[in-house]
Design an enzyme around this catalytic site. Structure first.
Site, PDB file in Angstrom:
ATOM      1  N   ASP A  92      -2.612  -0.841  10.367  1.00  0.00           N
ATOM      2  CA  ASP A  92      -2.835  -0.902   8.912  1.00  0.00           C
ATOM      3  C   ASP A  92      -3.490  -2.214   8.455  1.00  0.00           C
ATOM      4  O   ASP A  92      -3.901  -2.327   7.296  1.00  0.00           O
ATOM      5  CB  ASP A  92      -1.498  -0.792   8.152  1.00  0.00           C
ATOM      6  CG  ASP A  92      -0.847   0.566   8.292  1.00  0.00           C
ATOM      7  OD1 ASP A  92      -1.501   1.489   8.817  1.00  0.00           O
ATOM      8  OD2 ASP A  92       0.313   0.697   7.872  1.00  0.00           O
ATOM      9  N   LYS A 119       0.860  -1.198   0.000  1.00  0.00           N
ATOM     10  CA  LYS A 119       0.000   0.000   0.000  1.00  0.00           C
ATOM     11  C   LYS A 119       0.885   1.233   0.000  1.00  0.00           C
ATOM     12  O   LYS A 119       2.063   1.191   0.430  1.00  0.00           O
ATOM     13  CB  LYS A 119      -0.959   0.036   1.187  1.00  0.00           C
ATOM     14  CG  LYS A 119      -0.319   0.081   2.593  1.00  0.00           C
ATOM     15  CD  LYS A 119       0.134   1.443   3.090  1.00  0.00           C
ATOM     16  CE  LYS A 119       0.726   1.376   4.501  1.00  0.00           C
ATOM     17  NZ  LYS A 119       1.580   2.528   4.848  1.00  0.00           N
TER      18      LYS A 119
HETATM   19  O1  C5P Z   1      -0.037  -0.539  14.679  1.00  0.00           O
HETATM   20  P1  C5P Z   1       1.400  -0.659  14.318  1.00  0.00           P
HETATM   21  O2  C5P Z   1       2.038  -1.879  14.934  1.00  0.00           O
HETATM   22  O3  C5P Z   1       1.660  -0.540  12.879  1.00  0.00           O
HETATM   23  O4  C5P Z   1       2.091   0.599  14.970  1.00  0.00           O
HETATM   24  C1  C5P Z   1       3.425   0.633  15.360  1.00  0.00           C
HETATM   25  C2  C5P Z   1       3.614   1.781  16.336  1.00  0.00           C
HETATM   26  O5  C5P Z   1       3.401   3.028  15.666  1.00  0.00           O
HETATM   27  C3  C5P Z   1       2.639   1.781  17.490  1.00  0.00           C
HETATM   28  O6  C5P Z   1       3.121   1.028  18.561  1.00  0.00           O
HETATM   29  C4  C5P Z   1       2.546   3.256  17.835  1.00  0.00           C
HETATM   30  O7  C5P Z   1       3.656   3.618  18.615  1.00  0.00           O
HETATM   31  C5  C5P Z   1       2.719   3.933  16.495  1.00  0.00           C
HETATM   32  N1  C5P Z   1       1.425   4.310  15.878  1.00  0.00           N
HETATM   33  C6  C5P Z   1       0.737   5.400  16.361  1.00  0.00           C
HETATM   34  N2  C5P Z   1      -0.462   5.754  15.798  1.00  0.00           N
HETATM   35  C7  C5P Z   1      -0.962   5.058  14.747  1.00  0.00           C
HETATM   36  C8  C5P Z   1      -0.270   3.952  14.231  1.00  0.00           C
HETATM   37  C9  C5P Z   1       0.936   3.589  14.821  1.00  0.00           C
HETATM   38  O8  C5P Z   1       1.171   6.056  17.310  1.00  0.00           O
HETATM   39  N3  C5P Z   1      -2.138   5.428  14.218  1.00  0.00           N
END
Ligand code: C5P
Length: 304
Positions: free
Chosen positions: A144, A19
């Site tokens: 995501d 993506k």
């Molecule tokens: O959800 P994902 O594992 O992809 O996110 C990794 C890190 O990125 C999360 O632990 C968080 O610290 C940060 N994040 C965030 N806000 C989002 C997506 C991710 O703060 N909307």
């Protein structure tokens, strides 16, 4: 799963597309530390390929080595176990992962792999779970992941899980992979991150399952990624990649970063321009182009 072809070893192949984020605004921070966003997700016709073979014991095994990702940490393995935990399913799976998307690349590689695993095993284990349930469970694997289960070009809000369909004309994109992996949490926790971009009300105007033409126009004018300045400061390779692509842009069409980086992309007028940019871009980095993909290849595997 009539009609699915297994290879000689009994594995069924399933794509996990990349993506890009056409824009990404950080609109706030929640008490749990996650950030609220507004972003447009679009899939590309380029990605990882996963191969699944059902096991009659409950083992989940990743059968190939993926450099830098231990099997127990792999979102593919975690997604399969999550499905078992939620459903009590006693079947297992052997999973082979052909990794084409970079880690820490902002192209959603790990998230897409996780989504493909949920969708594929939901079918292969004959669980019959509807899309909404898989989307809800997917969120615990990453912000995501629900988008890839949703499987259509989308405007995303919340932390990325509130999805509205977006109708966009077909397009081609050139993607540059700077040789650096950007850890997403580092970008989001940076003190210099702009967290107060004003939320725009664009999801309130769906028309015929998509968004109005004025929303498409809005998207052409709003291409900023709030995570980009932080990633460029911490990882100068990202800025270098943007600089390398910039001369190929046109008025109003500038290269930008996807997700939390490191990859950057340039929207092109078509395949010919995209291939020309790939050919002419003189860089040591991996560069490729791909068409937009508005429906996930496994979309029909899940019922709405
Ligand atoms: O959800 P994902 O594992 O992809 O996110 C990794 C890190 O990125 C999360 O632990 C968080 O610290 C940060 N994040 C965030 N806000 C989002 C997506 C991710 O703060 N909307």
């Amino acid at each position: 799963m009539g009609g699915l072809n297994a290879d000689e070893a009994g594995f069924i192949s399933c794509p996990a597309p990349a993506k890009i984020n056409l824009f990404l605004h950080v609109t706030g921070r929640r008490p749990d530390g996650y950030h609220t966003l507004q972003t447009a997700f679009r899939m590309l016709d380029h990605g990882d390929v996963l191969h699944f073979r059902v096991r009659i014991d409950a083992e989940i095994r990743r059968v190939n080595d993926v450099p830098g990702v231990a099997p127990d940490q792999d979102l593919v393995v975690r997604a399969a176990r999550l499905l078992q935990e939620h459903t009590g399913c006693i079947l297992g799976a052997d999973i082979r992962v052909d990794k084409r998307l970079p880690m820490g690349g902002g192209l959603g590689g790990g998230s897409s792999d996780a989504a493909t695993t949920l969708v594929a095993l939901n079918s292969l284990w004959q669980l019959g779970l509807p899309r909404s349930v898989l989307q809800t469970w997917a969120l615990s694997l990453g912000a995501d992941v629900p988008f890839f289960i949703y499987g259509r070009t989308a405007l995303a809000e919340g932390v990325g899980e509130e999805l509205t369909p977006l109708d966009l004309p077909p397009a081609w994109y050139v993607v540059v992979e700077p040789s650096v992996a950007v850890p997403t949490p580092q970008i989001f926790r940076d003190e210099g991150l702009t967290r107060d971009t004003e939320a725009v009300i664009i999801s309130a105007s769906p028309v015929g399952g998509g968004l109005q033409a004025d929303v498409q126009k809005w998207l052409q004018q709003h291409t900023r990624n709030d995570l980009q300045p932080v990633a460029c400061r911490l990882y100068p390779e990202v800025q270098k990649a943007l600089d390398a692509l910039a001369p190929f842009g046109s008025p109003g069409v500038a290269p930008r970063m996807s997700g939390s980086g490191a990859c950057v992309f340039l929207p092109c007028t078509g395949q010919a321009q995209a291939e020309k940019v790939v050919e002419e871009l003189n860089t040591e980095w991996r560069v490729w182009c791909a068409a937009s993909m508005d429906l996930h290849p496994l979309h029909e595997w899940v019922s709405d």
